[in-house]
Design an enzyme around this catalytic site. Structure first.
Site, PDB file in Angstrom:
ATOM      1  N   GLU A 157       0.831  -1.199   0.000  1.00  0.00           N
ATOM      2  CA  GLU A 157       0.000   0.000   0.000  1.00  0.00           C
ATOM      3  C   GLU A 157       0.870   1.253   0.000  1.00  0.00           C
ATOM      4  O   GLU A 157       0.534   2.235  -0.666  1.00  0.00           O
ATOM      5  CB  GLU A 157      -0.930  -0.016   1.216  1.00  0.00           C
ATOM      6  CG  GLU A 157      -1.941   1.112   1.258  1.00  0.00           C
ATOM      7  CD  GLU A 157      -2.985   1.032   0.158  1.00  0.00           C
ATOM      8  OE1 GLU A 157      -3.752   1.983   0.000  1.00  0.00           O
ATOM      9  OE2 GLU A 157      -3.021   0.004  -0.558  1.00  0.00           O
ATOM     10  N   THR A 199     -12.665   5.236 -13.392  1.00  0.00           N
ATOM     11  CA  THR A 199     -11.619   4.845 -12.444  1.00  0.00           C
ATOM     12  C   THR A 199     -11.937   3.543 -11.732  1.00  0.00           C
ATOM     13  O   THR A 199     -11.135   3.065 -10.935  1.00  0.00           O
ATOM     14  CB  THR A 199     -11.382   5.979 -11.429  1.00  0.00           C
ATOM     15  OG1 THR A 199     -10.137   5.781 -10.767  1.00  0.00           O
ATOM     16  CG2 THR A 199     -12.511   6.045 -10.414  1.00  0.00           C
TER      17      THR A 199
END
Length: 995
Positions: free
Chosen positions: A413, A520
């Site tokens: 992440e 997206t």
């Protein structure tokens, strides 16, 4: 569908559904996304449609059957979106649900998924072998008959509109920026300051409303990334309110960008103020930039539709939310992308001098570095770069992400470029698609097999690490392989879809020649041409836009061709000289080899029959570049370019015996830091861009101050130091600083009568762009006390005065207050060369403005005579006798002839001191804006009688043409300001300014 439907998501380890956390409404990690409307099905319908085209017999494919049955199952649960009995589903009437959700996530997943599935259902997006047979009912509606007695008549579009309508209350803000959350049934009762709760007569809040503790902070991506979905919805339904509101939100965010040209991550929907100064290209910001580029594509083939007319359907929205007409032009979104891309490269991108190019986190106001990590969301950026033609930059960025995947078999992440490890313990990978998405775009643009092998690496790693009996798990810690019991809906919506499209080069979407984009969330969207025709009465197709001056010859700009293949290699990427640079930055060279490890994968595969020996031999955390590439794709004689590192060093000033280092020593000003004391000061220097500096014997490098007492500085920020600040603190023998006077460039300081020229815009700010390698001219706002004029230099000040008089002439573009009576301008000038050149008068330098921006001191010369080119007649004797400065136009004759037409007079303080030639050339070819070529005086100066002039007249040349010539006509004073550069270890410092 087997283990979780009709709930939102699947828990793949426990084989149970994942629903909203009703016991803890503040659990936004779950509740923001899961709206209790069968999210995974809504989000994956388009993946089924895309998968259906992979079969040669699409009508009978399993994926197409699941697409049809999935739509039918959704309609069964939530109705068909009408007001009649058919509109009531088993779960709810449309999305009449008591669910508080995030607006952004619901738009991109819910509204976007439904709209895209509708476009596939009606044939506006292609499915191989699927040709919907449309019939028109008595009421005019279009029906498409599917197997199992299901008729599609626009149910998904109506449900998308119902879901969008339930989000509209969030747009009731004074800023146009939507609130972050909304309840699908009750709207926004928790935002008590919303205009929605104000009394229509007196504008006061209704008494029943109480101020709540609900956060009004949203993110730039969340507010600005609604444009594709809402525009498509408006064009399909004919209701412009969705498009209007989404555009208003987009521009409301962009218009609040910082002076750096960047937007922040967090913004308050009510005040419009940034809630954090952090900026980057990842979380909170990413899709705003993505939608700027994609909005241009989506709207480029569509007609211009008026959004200012009243909505055809009932609406309770604030009618003030109307975007300006120029914001409806598709080119305006391309301009946003171009401006944002330039700002990102200037402030956030670290180039090849930092081992391998990458992007950092910075301050939105100053551009100063704030952190050196990037997140997995930022892996989207190479894809958008590819879409906009910046393929080389995209390739460089993608290489680092690929190296990280090779090291971890997933992307963490957050990962730190400075430490080379996972940042802050954020080591999970939830199935994010951004890296695969960029791989897909780069392969489509280059057709380089490298990206197919990267895709194979990703596919095998996902199969090995994420497969479970019930679905696909996320990875809680990529370093240990611990799985998480959640299958995010975007895994099916995006990750699986982009992998499929990567490997299926003949897929209809890969051959669709139309302005379609993926939102997206990976849902393809297009504005159908049938709708274009319906809107012809409201607008017309956009003509080809005028070239964008910021992009050079825009009409000639095209996407670059794929790079040529190298001999004995099929992959241009594999043959790149910086391939191992990315591996080095990812610290792959510290990892053990695969052969030296005992892997548990063999034992693991015995319990997972889907994992093969090929999967076990796939790239893992312990491989070098080039990963899975077969040897024949790697050049036999491939070499790596030399890795470069940017030289840095610190300069520390001694602690003054009476000096105390305190917070008041440094003061933040508008565009930098003002140094009030250099006692104990530490300057962190870094080698910057290569430049050509006339008269400076160096390697052509430039240094700048990147940190001052550990305070990071932006690339455009300056360090300001007053003359007297250095008193007694610097040794004249200090080798770190050398003062170098520029041999030909200087600045003319001109006072212009205020009543004639003072405007809000600086007269000369648009005329000159002075040599930035030697001079800076920032707008300054100070709050400290003005400094007095310096006394003659002491030996202790000598070295530091290089700082002090630095470059430039100082700070122009600062409007003066009316009380000064004049406006002070700073014009770059250049001295001549040749046999007739005379030295400048030996006069004291004019002073620059004080810390408040007001001019200091009077100028030496008050009498200025302005004439024409002075070629065809002699000037009267009274001109050089009674005037200290003569201004003539360039052209008509030689420079020598202009000077020869000036009579000789006895020298005095009131006689002629300087001749200024005003050039009308718009810059020399091949030179940056603002650079001047020294004028040539090829012969010794002569008098009007043809005799040698005993006292040659000093001359300089300025640019600007008529505007500058007129400025001198209104001048009431003039002085000279020499230019100096400060060199540290022989290299100029670019951002050290003395006031």
């Amino acid at each position: 569908m087997k283990y979780a439907f009709p709930e939102d998501e699947l828990k793949p380890l426990s084989c149970k559904p994942l629903a909203r956390d009703r016991l803890d409404p503040t659990h936004i990690a779950i509740n923001d996304v899961l709206g209790n409307y069968s999210l995974s099905l809504v989000d994956s319908l388009t993946t089924l449609a895309v998968l259906a085209s992979s079969s040669n017999e699409a009508r009978h494919s399993k994926a197409l059957h699941h697409f049809h049955s999935g739509v039918a199952a959704l309609v069964e649960q939530y109705g068909d979106g009408t007001d009649g009995p058919a509109g009531q589903g088993r779960r709810a009437r449309a999305f009449d649900l008591d669910s508080k959700v995030q607006v952004f996530e619901t738009v991109i997943r819910g509204v976007g998924g439904l709209l895209s599935a509708h476009l596939f259902a009606v044939g506006d997006l292609p499915i191989k072998g699927y040709s919907p047979q449309k019939t028109t009912a008595a009421d005019g509606s279009v029906h498409i008959h599917w197997p199992h007695d299901f008729t599609y008549n626009g149910q998904l579009l109506r449900l998308a509109q119902d879901l969008a309508n339930r989000l509209l209350p969030a747009f009731h803000t004074d800023t146009g920026i939507p609130y972050p959350r909304v309840n699908l049934r009750h709207g926004i009762p928790f935002y008590s300051e919303s205009p929605l709760h104000r009394d229509a007569e007196d504008g006061m809040c209704q008494p029943i409303q109480q101020r709540s503790g609900e956060l009004t902070e949203t993110c730039s991506a969340g507010a600005g990334s609604l444009l594709l979905e809402f525009t498509t919805l408006s064009r399909l339904t004919g209701d412009p309110q969705y498009e209007r509101l989404a555009k208003k939100a987009f521009w409301s965010v962009w218009e609040r960008k910082g002076t750096t040209g960047l937007i922040g991550a967090g913004i308050d929907a009510e005040s419009g103020l940034w809630t954090s100064s952090f900026t980057g290209i990842g979380a909170g910001i990413d899709s705003f930039y993505e939608y700027a580029a994609k909005a241009h594509i989506l709207l480029s083939g569509a007609p211009s539709v008026s959004l200012s007319a009243s909505c055809p359907s009932p609406s309770v929205l604030n009618p003030q939310g109307v975007a300006p007409e120029d914001h409806e032009d598709p080119e305006s979104y391309l301009h946003v992308w171009n401006d944002a891309h330039a700002a990102i490269n200037h402030h956030l991108r670290r180039g090849k001098m930092y081992i391998h190019p990458h992007y950092i986190q910075a301050d939105v106001f100053t551009g100063a570095a704030r952190a050196f990590w990037f997140d997995s969301l930022s892996a989207f950026f190479p894809g958008v770069l590819t879409l906009t033609g910046a393929v080389e930059e995209a390739t460089e960025a993608h290489l680092l992400h690929t190296a990280l995947w090779s090291r971890y078999s997933a992307l963490p992440e957050r990962w730190s470029t400075s430490s080379g490890s996972v940042e802050g313990g954020l080591g999970w990978w939830g199935g994010r698609p951004e890296f695969i998405e960029s791989t897909y775009y780069l392969y489509r643009a280059t057709q380089d097999p490298w990206y197919l092998y990267v895709g194979e690496m990703v596919l095998r790693d996902i199969k090995r690490r994420c497969w479970t009996r019930c679905g696909w798990a996320g990875i809680q810690d990529i370093r240990t392989g611990e799985q998480s019991d959640r299958m995010e809906s975007y895994f099916l919506s995006e990750t699986a879809k982009y992998l499929l499209l990567l490997f299926d080069r003949d897929h209809p979407l890969n051959k669709l020649d139309a302005p379609y984009v993926f939102n997206t969330e990976g849902h393809p969207l297009i504005l159908p041409r049938v709708k274009h025709q319906q809107h012809q009465a409201a607008g017309k197709l956009n003509p080809r836009a005028a070239p964008d001056p910021r992009m050079g010859n825009s009409s000639a700009r095209t996407c670059p061709l794929p790079p040529p293949k190298y001999p004995l290699s099929d992959s241009a990427v594999a043959a790149r000289g910086d391939l191992y640079h990315a591996a080095n930055l990812a610290r792959l060279h510290f990892m053990p080899t695969r052969d030296s490890l005992e892997s548990p994968l063999i034992e693991y595969s015995s319990d997972h029959p889907s994992v093969s020996i090929s999967d076990i031999r796939s790239p893992s955390n312990y491989t070098y570049f080039p990963w899975t590439l077969p040897p024949e794709l790697v050049p036999y004689n491939a070499t790596s370019d030399k890795m470069t590192t940017r030289p840095t060093f610190d300069i520390t000033f001694p602690l003054h015996p009476n000096g105390v280092l305190n917070p008041g020593s440094l003061q933040r000003v508008l565009n930098g830091i003002l140094v009030n004391s250099i006692s104990g000061l530490r300057l962190g220097m870094i080698q910057d861009v290569k430049v050509e500096v006339e008269g400076v014997a160096s390697s052509g490098e430039l240094y700048r101050v990147q940190a001052i007492n550990n305070i990071a500085m932006g690339k455009d920020e300056k360090v300001f130091v007053a003359k007297d600040t250095a008193a007694g603190a610097v040794s004249p023998l200090d080798p770190n600083f050398t003062r170098v006077r520029h041999m030909s460039m200087l600045d003319l300081v001109v006072d212009v009568a205020l009543e004639q020229t003072c405007t809000k815009q600086n007269t000369t700010s648009n005329l000159f762009d002075s040599n930035t390698t030697m001079t800076s001219s920032p707008d300054l706002v100070y709050s400290s006390q003005a400094h007095q004029e310096a006394q003659p230099e002491s030996s202790m000040k000598l070295a530091f005065n290089s700082l002090i008089e630095h470059v430039a002439a100082l700070i122009h573009d600062v409007p003066q207050e009316a009380t000064t009576g004049f406006l002070r301008e700073y014009l770059p000038a250049i001295t001549p060369t040749g046999a007739g050149a005379a030295p400048l008068p030996d006069v004291e330098d004019a002073l620059g403005p004080d810390v408040s921006g007001s001019p200091r001191g009077s100028l030496l010369w008050k009498s200025i005579y302005v004439t024409d080119n002075n070629c065809h007649h002699r000037l009267p004797v009274s001109v050089p006798r009674d005037h200290q400065v003569l201004v003539v136009k360039r052209g008509g004759c030689s420079f020598n002839r202009k000077l020869q037409n000036i009579p000789s007079v006895p020298p005095s303080k009131n006689s002629l001191q300087l001749v200024i030639v005003v050039s009308y050339d718009d810059g020399e070819a091949g030179l940056p804006s603002g650079w001047l070529v020294p004028p040539l005086l090829e012969r010794h100066q002569l008098t009007p009688m043809g005799l040698p002039r005993h006292r040659p007249i000093p001359m300089v040349m300025v640019g600007g043409g008529d505007k500058t010539h007129d400025l001198f006509r209104r001048a009431v004073g003039l002085g000279l300001k020499q230019r100096y550069s400060i060199q540290a270890q022989g290299v100029p410092i670019s951002n050290l300014i003395i006031i």
